[in-house]
Scaffold this active site. Structure first.
Site, PDB file in Angstrom:
ATOM      1  N   GLU A  97      27.390  57.960  30.381  1.00 47.55           N
ATOM      2  CA  GLU A  97      27.016  57.220  29.060  1.00 47.55           C
ATOM      3  C   GLU A  97      27.274  57.568  27.896  1.00 47.55           C
ATOM      4  O   GLU A  97      25.665  58.068  27.624  1.00 47.55           O
ATOM      5  CB  GLU A  97      27.014  55.252  30.154  1.00 47.55           C
ATOM      6  CG  GLU A  97      27.922  55.277  31.529  1.00 47.55           C
ATOM      7  CD  GLU A  97      27.313  53.818  31.742  1.00 47.55           C
ATOM      8  OE1 GLU A  97      27.884  53.608  32.664  1.00 47.55           O
ATOM      9  OE2 GLU A  97      25.786  54.116  31.724  1.00 47.55           O
ATOM     10  N   CYS A 110      24.310  56.382  20.705  1.00 50.08           N
ATOM     11  CA  CYS A 110      23.098  56.155  21.927  1.00 50.08           C
ATOM     12  C   CYS A 110      24.183  57.947  22.528  1.00 50.08           C
ATOM     13  O   CYS A 110      24.793  57.427  23.565  1.00 50.08           O
ATOM     14  CB  CYS A 110      22.512  55.167  22.026  1.00 50.08           C
ATOM     15  SG  CYS A 110      21.278  56.015  23.467  1.00 50.08           S
ATOM     16  N   CYS A 117      18.396  61.873  34.857  1.00 49.34           N
ATOM     17  CA  CYS A 117      17.333  62.343  34.219  1.00 49.34           C
ATOM     18  C   CYS A 117      16.873  62.663  35.061  1.00 49.34           C
ATOM     19  O   CYS A 117      16.223  62.237  36.522  1.00 49.34           O
ATOM     20  CB  CYS A 117      16.884  61.266  33.076  1.00 49.34           C
ATOM     21  SG  CYS A 117      15.312  61.367  32.701  1.00 49.34           S
ATOM     22  N   CYS A 121      10.823  57.839  34.792  1.00 54.22           N
ATOM     23  CA  CYS A 121      10.089  56.395  33.972  1.00 54.22           C
ATOM     24  C   CYS A 121      10.841  55.461  34.901  1.00 54.22           C
ATOM     25  O   CYS A 121      11.336  55.172  35.422  1.00 54.22           O
ATOM     26  CB  CYS A 121      10.341  56.669  33.024  1.00 54.22           C
ATOM     27  SG  CYS A 121      10.121  58.114  31.540  1.00 54.22           S
ATOM     28  N   CYS A 346      18.719  49.242  26.004  1.00 52.65           N
ATOM     29  CA  CYS A 346      17.727  49.993  25.752  1.00 52.65           C
ATOM     30  C   CYS A 346      17.099  50.017  27.498  1.00 52.65           C
ATOM     31  O   CYS A 346      16.737  49.563  28.104  1.00 52.65           O
ATOM     32  CB  CYS A 346      16.533  50.288  25.474  1.00 52.65           C
ATOM     33  SG  CYS A 346      15.849  51.133  25.109  1.00 52.65           S
TER      34      CYS A 346
END
Length: 355
Positions: A97, A110, A117, A121, A346
């Site tokens: 995306e 972005c 990933c 996190c 975000c």
């Protein structure tokens, strides 16, 4: 030469490699500059559109090469902020995306550098979905080109490497993409309009500084305390905040740029008076600014463990937190949430099923 499905991926090649390619097929090397112009300025995805190539060469390009690495699958627009999310599919059916964020005087894209990933996190949906593979430089660049083609007259003015993945763990392909975006033959973006965001790979931060690209660097901080950062960002156990700060100081000095610290506000975790004191001490060590970001829910991917327990600091407390930081003469901005109604804000990017 990079091939997939027995075809050469032209967007995975630098200008020098394109020259070698044309020489290898008996064509003059100036064809590389011509192709570069058509790919990145005219945004063509079909060899037949390259008008200053002879017909035989256009046919050869289409037969032996790929000019398009991604397909646009879906485009969503936020009814609240006009933020747009683009879903792309790779040749091997992986999904990624990108997000276009409008503002008064700019449109920021972005983009992603990995499928998923590996860093996990706890506040990030992409980390929860896990890691599949790195994107090629062509797949990184095509997010920009396909989006630019799709939005037409609107212009992308800024690029942030803040989508899916850790850019510095896909270092060479990220660098190659930046070099294409900023090449003198590309009527695209200046270095000042490109930001790479990292969770902290210190030796790669130093290497990025030594490449002399002088792009902006954002560091995902989220806590100035080693123990808290390790709790919400497991990568801190491998590469400590202290190591990263040394690397960031090197980057700021070498490139003469200011570091941006990204700071997602997490209720009762990093929003205390002690955090203000620690941020003041940290920011005094190098030229920097802080982007404070309200935590955006990642419940759309059904997280477990710590991720399921996280909550955002209330907005009024965020404003108080920021005001206290400003009183300490720190440069601080609040990055307002955009696109959370379409899971484009975000930390929200994730694909539930990615083969």
């Amino acid at each position: 030469m990079i091939k997939k499905n027995n075809k050469i991926q032209l967007k995975d090649l630098s200008l020098l490699e394109l020259r070698d390619f044309f020489i290898s097929i008996g064509e003059p090397k100036y064809r590389a500059e011509q192709l570069f112009n058509w790919l990145y300025n005219h945004i063509v995805f079909d060899g037949n559109e390259i008008k200053n190539f002879p017909k035989a060469l256009r046919e050869k390009i289409n037969e032996e090469c790929e000019l398009k690495t991604l397909e646009l699958v879906n485009r969503q627009t936020s009814s609240i902020t006009n933020t747009q999310k683009f879903l792309f599919s790779t040749k091997d059916n992986k999904k990624i995306e990108s997000v276009l964020i409008p503002d008064k005087d700019r449109n920021t894209l972005c983009i992603s550098t990995q499928v998923g990933c590996p860093l996990d996190c706890k506040f990030c949906a992409t980390g929860v979905m896990g890691f599949k593979r790195n994107l090629t430089s062509g797949e990184i660049v095509d997010q920009y080109l396909l989006t630019a083609k799709e939005i037409g007259k609107e212009k992308i003015t800024n690029i942030v490497f803040m989508g899916m993945g850790e850019p510095l763990l896909n270092f060479e392909n990220t660098i190659r993409a930046v070099e294409i975006f900023t090449h003198e033959l590309t009527k695209g973006l200046s270095r000042k309009k490109i930001t790479v965001s990292t969770a902290g790979i210190p030796h790669k931060i130093i290497e990025l500084a030594d490449r002399n690209l002088r792009i902006k660097l954002a560091f995902s901080l989220h806590s100035a305390f080693e123990d808290i950062r390790s709790k919400i960002m497991p990568i801190n156990k491998k590469y400590s905040l202290k190591e990263n700060l040394d690397a960031l100081k090197y980057y700021a000095k070498k490139t003469k740029t200011r570091i941006t610290f990204e700071y997602v506000m997490l209720k009762d975790i990093n929003d205390r008076p002690d955090d203000i004191k620690a941020l003041k001490k940290l920011c005094s060590q190098l030229p920097s600014k802080i982007n404070v970001i309200p935590f955006n829910s990642i419940k759309h991917i059904n997280p477990t463990g710590i991720s399921a327990e996280l909550d955002s600091t209330p907005y009024n407390k965020i404003k108080d937190f920021v005001e206290h930081l400003r009183k300490e003469n720190l440069t601080v901005f609040i990055r307002d949430t955009q696109g959370d109604d379409i899971a484009a804000a975000c930390g929200q990017l994730a694909i539930k099923h990615n083969s």
